[in-house]
Design a protein around this motif. Structure first.
Motif, PDB file in Angstrom:
ATOM      1  N   ILE A  75       0.866  -1.180   0.000  1.00 48.64           N
ATOM      2  CA  ILE A  75       0.000   0.000   0.000  1.00 48.64           C
ATOM      3  C   ILE A  75       0.902   1.229   0.000  1.00 48.64           C
ATOM      4  O   ILE A  75       1.741   1.396   0.900  1.00 48.64           O
ATOM      5  N   VAL A  76       0.762   2.066  -1.023  1.00 43.91           N
ATOM      6  CA  VAL A  76       1.588   3.269  -1.149  1.00 43.91           C
ATOM      7  C   VAL A  76       0.727   4.493  -0.846  1.00 43.91           C
ATOM      8  O   VAL A  76      -0.310   4.703  -1.477  1.00 43.91           O
ATOM      9  N   LEU A  77       1.157   5.283   0.121  1.00 45.77           N
ATOM     10  CA  LEU A  77       0.448   6.503   0.506  1.00 45.77           C
ATOM     11  C   LEU A  77       1.086   7.704  -0.181  1.00 45.77           C
ATOM     12  O   LEU A  77       2.311   7.853  -0.170  1.00 45.77           O
ATOM     13  N   TRP A  78       0.245   8.555  -0.775  1.00 43.59           N
ATOM     14  CA  TRP A  78       0.715   9.757  -1.465  1.00 43.59           C
ATOM     15  C   TRP A  78       0.110  10.976  -0.766  1.00 43.59           C
ATOM     16  O   TRP A  78      -1.070  11.300  -0.966  1.00 43.59           O
ATOM     17  N   PHE A  79       0.916  11.657   0.050  1.00 38.08           N
ATOM     18  CA  PHE A  79       0.423  12.830   0.771  1.00 38.08           C
ATOM     19  C   PHE A  79       1.460  13.944   0.744  1.00 38.08           C
ATOM     20  O   PHE A  79       2.662  13.685   0.669  1.00 38.08           O
ATOM     21  N   GLU A  80       0.964  15.187   0.844  1.00 44.06           N
ATOM     22  CA  GLU A  80       1.830  16.352   0.715  1.00 44.06           C
ATOM     23  C   GLU A  80       2.212  16.916   2.081  1.00 44.06           C
ATOM     24  O   GLU A  80       1.836  16.372   3.114  1.00 44.06           O
ATOM     25  N   TYR A  81       2.951  17.998   2.065  1.00 47.17           N
ATOM     26  CA  TYR A  81       3.598  18.566   3.251  1.00 47.17           C
ATOM     27  C   TYR A  81       2.661  19.345   4.165  1.00 47.17           C
ATOM     28  O   TYR A  81       2.971  19.583   5.334  1.00 47.17           O
ATOM     29  N   ASP A  82       1.512  19.789   3.669  1.00 49.36           N
ATOM     30  CA  ASP A  82       0.706  20.762   4.401  1.00 49.36           C
ATOM     31  C   ASP A  82      -0.166  20.117   5.478  1.00 49.36           C
ATOM     32  O   ASP A  82      -0.335  18.898   5.530  1.00 49.36           O
ATOM     33  N   LEU A  83      -0.734  20.960   6.325  1.00 53.27           N
ATOM     34  CA  LEU A  83      -1.584  20.497   7.425  1.00 53.27           C
ATOM     35  C   LEU A  83      -2.741  19.649   6.925  1.00 53.27           C
ATOM     36  O   LEU A  83      -3.046  18.593   7.493  1.00 53.27           O
ATOM     37  N   PHE A  84      -3.411  20.117   5.875  1.00 54.51           N
ATOM     38  CA  PHE A  84      -4.554  19.407   5.295  1.00 54.51           C
ATOM     39  C   PHE A  84      -4.184  17.940   5.014  1.00 54.51           C
ATOM     40  O   PHE A  84      -4.876  17.012   5.423  1.00 54.51           O
ATOM     41  N   CYS A  85      -3.070  17.742   4.329  1.00 53.99           N
ATOM     42  CA  CYS A  85      -2.645  16.395   3.935  1.00 53.99           C
ATOM     43  C   CYS A  85      -2.105  15.596   5.110  1.00 53.99           C
ATOM     44  O   CYS A  85      -2.370  14.395   5.228  1.00 53.99           O
ATOM     45  N   GLN A  86      -1.344  16.240   5.972  1.00 53.83           N
ATOM     46  CA  GLN A  86      -0.702  15.509   7.067  1.00 53.83           C
ATOM     47  C   GLN A  86      -1.725  14.926   8.044  1.00 53.83           C
ATOM     48  O   GLN A  86      -1.562  13.810   8.536  1.00 53.83           O
TER      49      GLN A  86
END
Length: 315
Positions: free
Chosen positions: A87-98
């Motif tokens: 399972i590969v998770l793709w999330f960005e640096y910002d609060l929303f994503c974290q």
């Protein structure tokens, strides 16, 4: 050509971009904004989704049918995905994503124990101070991130789940003291995202939080002919919140008494200038018992700028 991979992405733009680049595997898009509104730690439970629907309905006028079609159907699809080897998770640096990332990892801990879970995170670009989202990366950049994705250890998964539990607790004070205690964590951007989270509690100086004060300061220092022009500026210049237009529109609406009535052009009212200059504390006017950040009531805590600490208000 390995197809035994499940990609869980932070949004439709990332999913579409990865599919355009012919990434192999199955895709799930996590369509939530758990950084907004009340959250409970039991991700995926009936009560969890009931609580989230009530928030989205009351705050953003989301219909039950839209919630089912947009969020719940995708979640049910996730529940049916059990055959993949990774399972590969793709999330960005910002609060929303974290915050969304923490919730997904918590769910995986409880429902996909023993699975190989890896993480791809976008953020600061090498050789630059610029931060980019996943769909803003070049094909080479995103392929390099994927190639060098981090496989999460059981300790990493336990840590993310623990931070999620604290985020969902009725007090942010323990999260405030513990969030920076894991320098070896693979969650590179989590500490800064949580610092941004603490800044969302009202300041002791004028009762507004950092985002709300930034909106007033931005209007005071710039000339905007329309509300839409101001909105575009706020979205382009936000730091690590990752909010969309609907979050800022809601925030501006909550502050509407601090602007002149027309918004054409956009100007602060006399009260707005007094609040910005700390001559007036707006806490009594903006306080709401229904406002939550994670599991904590937003207006039960104050942010102290001089110490950068939170203070619980005695009830």
């Amino acid at each position: 050509m390995n197809t035994s991979i499940l990609h869980i992405t932070n949004g439709d733009s990332t999913t579409q971009y990865l599919q355009k680049l012919n990434f192999k595997g199955d895709f799930i898009t996590w369509r939530e904004m758990l950084c907004e509104g009340k959250t409970t730690s039991d991700v995926g439970s009936e009560s969890f989704w009931k609580n989230r629907f009530e928030f989205l309905k009351n705050s953003y006028n989301v219909s039950k049918q839209k919630f089912i079609n947009y969020t719940l159907k995708e979640y049910r699809n996730l529940c049916n995905q059990k055959k993949q080897e990774e399972i590969v998770l793709w999330f960005e640096y910002d609060l929303f994503c974290q915050i969304n990332m923490l919730a997904v990892i918590s769910w995986l801990k409880h429902y996909r124990e023993g699975y190989k879970i890896s993480l791809v995170t976008s953020g600061k670009v090498a050789g630059s101070d610029q931060f980019l989202g996943l769909s803003e990366l070049s094909e080479n950049q995103i392929e390099n991130l994927y190639k060098n994705r981090v496989v999460l250890s059981q300790d990493d998964i336990e840590y993310a789940d623990y931070i999620w539990q604290l985020y969902c607790s009725d007090s942010p004070l323990r999260l405030e003291t513990i969030h920076g205690f894991n320098p070896m964590s693979p969650f590179t951007y989590l500490e800064d995202a949580l610092k941004a989270h603490f800044l969302r509690f009202p300041s002791i100086e004028n009762g507004l939080n950092a985002i709300e004060n930034t909106i007033l300061k931005t209007v005071n220092e710039n000339k905007f002919a329309t509300k839409q022009e101001m909105l575009r500026y706020l979205l382009a210049n936000q730091k690590n919140y990752g909010f969309g237009d609907i979050q800022y529109i809601k925030k501006i609406d909550e502050l509407k008494k601090l602007f002149t009535a027309s918004f054409n052009p956009v100007k602060l009212s006399k009260t707005g200038k007094q609040v910005l200059d700390h001559q007036l504390n707006y806490y009594p006017q903006i306080r709401s018992e229904s406002a939550y950040l994670g599991g904590a009531k937003k207006y039960s805590f104050l942010y102290l700028s001089d110490t950068k600490k939170l203070l619980k208000i005695a009830s």
